[in-house]
Design an enzyme around this catalytic site. Sequence first.
Site, PDB file in Angstrom:
ATOM      1  N   SER A 108     -15.358   5.642  18.016  1.00 57.89           N
ATOM      2  CA  SER A 108     -16.370   5.456  19.073  1.00 57.89           C
ATOM      3  C   SER A 108     -17.030   4.092  18.892  1.00 57.89           C
ATOM      4  O   SER A 108     -17.093   3.573  17.769  1.00 57.89           O
ATOM      5  CB  SER A 108     -17.447   6.529  18.965  1.00 57.89           C
ATOM      6  OG  SER A 108     -18.301   6.258  17.877  1.00 57.89           O
ATOM      7  N   ASP A 109     -17.537   3.519  19.975  1.00 55.20           N
ATOM      8  CA  ASP A 109     -18.414   2.374  19.785  1.00 55.20           C
ATOM      9  C   ASP A 109     -19.700   2.919  19.164  1.00 55.20           C
ATOM     10  O   ASP A 109     -19.996   4.117  19.265  1.00 55.20           O
ATOM     11  CB  ASP A 109     -18.690   1.631  21.095  1.00 55.20           C
ATOM     12  CG  ASP A 109     -19.188   0.202  20.827  1.00 55.20           C
ATOM     13  OD1 ASP A 109     -19.595  -0.085  19.676  1.00 55.20           O
ATOM     14  OD2 ASP A 109     -19.191  -0.622  21.745  1.00 55.20           O
ATOM     15  N   TRP A 110     -20.447   2.064  18.534  1.00 56.25           N
ATOM     16  CA  TRP A 110     -21.592   2.497  17.726  1.00 56.25           C
ATOM     17  C   TRP A 110     -22.705   3.094  18.606  1.00 56.25           C
ATOM     18  O   TRP A 110     -23.359   2.372  19.358  1.00 56.25           O
ATOM     19  CB  TRP A 110     -22.099   1.327  16.901  1.00 56.25           C
ATOM     20  CG  TRP A 110     -21.453   1.206  15.544  1.00 56.25           C
ATOM     21  CD1 TRP A 110     -22.120   1.123  14.342  1.00 56.25           C
ATOM     22  CD2 TRP A 110     -20.057   1.152  15.224  1.00 56.25           C
ATOM     23  NE1 TRP A 110     -21.205   1.046  13.305  1.00 56.25           N
ATOM     24  CE2 TRP A 110     -19.937   1.058  13.815  1.00 56.25           C
ATOM     25  CE3 TRP A 110     -18.875   1.213  15.970  1.00 56.25           C
ATOM     26  CZ2 TRP A 110     -18.715   1.004  13.155  1.00 56.25           C
ATOM     27  CZ3 TRP A 110     -17.653   1.159  15.315  1.00 56.25           C
ATOM     28  CH2 TRP A 110     -17.580   1.058  13.936  1.00 56.25           C
TER      29      TRP A 110
ATOM     30  N   SER B  64     -22.244   5.881  20.899  1.00 54.54           N
ATOM     31  CA  SER B  64     -21.754   6.124  22.270  1.00 54.54           C
ATOM     32  C   SER B  64     -21.223   7.546  22.450  1.00 54.54           C
ATOM     33  O   SER B  64     -20.376   7.780  23.301  1.00 54.54           O
ATOM     34  CB  SER B  64     -20.645   5.135  22.613  1.00 54.54           C
ATOM     35  OG  SER B  64     -19.512   5.372  21.808  1.00 54.54           O
TER      36      SER B  64
END
Length: 781
Positions: free
Chosen positions: A305-307, A309
Amino acid sequence: MCSPRLVFIAALFAVSSFFPTATLAQSNTTVATPANRTDAFISPSDPIGVGDQSADPAHIPANAPFKNAGLPADKRVADLLKRMTLEEKASMVAGSGWMESTPIPRLGIPAIKMADGPLGVRSWAGSSSITGLPGSPLKVLSTSYPSGVAMAATWDTELVNKEGKAIAQNVKALGRDMILGPTVNINRVPLWGRNFEGYGEDPYLAGRLAVAYVKGVQSEGVIPSVKHFAANNEEFERHRIDVKIDDRTLHEIYLPAFKAAVEEGGAWSVMSAYNLINGVHCGEDRELLTGILKGELGFKNFVVSDWGSTYSTAPTVNAGMDLEMPGGQPAQNWLADPALLERGNSGAWLTADKVLAEVKAGKISEAQLDDNVGRILRVIFLSGLFDRPHTGGGEVNTPEQVAVARQAATESIVLLKNDNHLLPLNVKKLHSIAVIGPNSADARTGGGGSSLVAPKYAIAPLEAINNKLAGTGVSVKFALGMTMQGESPDEMKPEFKARLLEEAADAAAHADVAVVVVGRYDKIEHEGADLTTMDLPAGQDELIEAVEKANPRTIVVLNTGNPVTMTKWIDKTPALLDMWYGGQEAGPALAAILFGDAAPSGRLPVSMPKEFKDSPAAANYPGENLHVNYAEGLYVGYRYFDTKNVEPQFPFGFGLSYTTFEYSGLRVTPLALAKGASHTGAVVSLTVRNSGWRAGTEVVELYVHDGHSKIDRPVHELKAFRRVELKPGEMQTVAFTLDSSAFSYWDPEKKGWVVEPGTFEIQVGASSRDIRLKAPLEWKE
Ligand code: BGC
């Protein structure tokens, strides 16, 4: 692969529509999507032939198959999964720290230690808001390479591959295992705060560079993460913005770079994006992560995941999110900040206790969890981390790494204007030079945010020009001209500005030639916010005008990631260079181009609009009520300018040299690969000759025009390119092989790529608007 009707379905599997009426993300059962293909490869119930099928999880024999480095990764994964407890598996889908995955020491499973990138190694100790502060003790001093858009301006896949390798060596030297990049999101709007990080506006170019970077990084056993999947093209409300996009545009413009990185590059990880697509957050979009990425594109490795999200537990795991980041206490501490939550950050949904509870409640199947964990394990095996953990202690800034950074910075510089051959400057004929501008004495190496590397040193243009001219007798006069926005307490005072302008004009008037380095810097152009204007900040237009008035022999140098409005001064500017953000070696690279030690060979990877309002998505940016409609569809960049006949300031693919090139002898030969098959592609060849007096490098660009299509298609699209280095008078034959992907479009009905029989035109030239040769190609039924 190609039927006689020439319909070749990239997705051999019937992926359900990208516009699901009910989102699959809510489902807790395994549905008939292409993901089943990937589920199958690690299912512990598979007869995989690794022996010991009834292993006791507590007993790990010394010769357990997962320990055997000689076995294929998937067999090791299958064996290891059987030996893991449910609790252990549940703990692995979230990180254990800011940039560490969760290790299982009992089984020898290491944490994957990540570092931010992709333009070199940034800190891994905390968010960019902490580590980016001047003087932050958390800075990591590593090699700073040119920004992504600069790398794209080189059109040099071999060089990007070397850069990937060099960055991976930096990663290992610092004891990390994974670099968060490349960024391959398309430059849709010239105000996106992260355009500098990506590879420009064209999906084909971005795809070639992504493959090169990924292969370079992975050749060193380091894990890249291709980001941000998908359609992450503005920073405005980046956690909440819902991108409305049609299936064809998604496939033809926004997915190809990911597709190439996954299918050809074999990327070991992909990072999901913050935004929503058609109403679903990317991180819990099963259609996107499982249907498209893992199914249609056949991605076998893990999604991170993006940080901050993630927004749910079961839907996120079931969507195909394999690793939530950040994790552990650092995530809890970070998410305790209400301001972050206010902005839409969210996380800590895949903690072991939450995942276990959902498995026990039947909302996440064990097969699903095995798939998620198996993908992480697979990469730990593939990268060699299980068998040979990175221990750090290597060097950064080795001569080879610095040479790559210098070569990249040099090749990235684009010569946009050169009236009366003002450039290159002849040191022997020069007595004095004025070096002016807020970006001349300071090295502005990159844009801001998670990609900004703190280098051990960086050489600014002024220092490099001084070094170059030392001992030659040429005098160098510096004038600041203007302070950069946000850098001086006096910047708003009219008398202060007037004095700086006067000094600049005076320096220019008393020099043979003036070099004005203008642009932006990491406090203006950065992650987390878009630019508010395409205009140069801090009154730099006025500065250019004042210098040009004082000395007509003025060379303007742009030092920025995004295009700038040039209308006020471009007609009076005899010479213009774009040096982008070029990393720590940008200064010497610029000096080499200015004084002709190197010939400019960069080409624009983006169209430069005259004004923001001319850009294709201007009317559909940044969106309303948290919705942005990609209504321009396929007409991004030159696809818009060239199809709709809007004149840009400088077109895509453009860039001058200090010499000239002639194109001749275009031949197009249809290629039939199989007996009885109709065309499966074409071989295109032509001759390029250096018709000038200096050595130089041409970038030959090949576009395909489909004039017979039933459906709307851009007037032409880039499908091949090659850098050709030629001595004066030298010529070279350049050959390209085009497969059917060069002629196809995405058919949303058929859910596949389609070539329509008929006459295509092969166009070869030096920019999207400088087509030198054309020839037809008949594609038969
Ligand atoms: C960025 C990512 C980055 C991550 C970790 C996010 O805010 O969008 O590109 O890798 O932070 O720093």
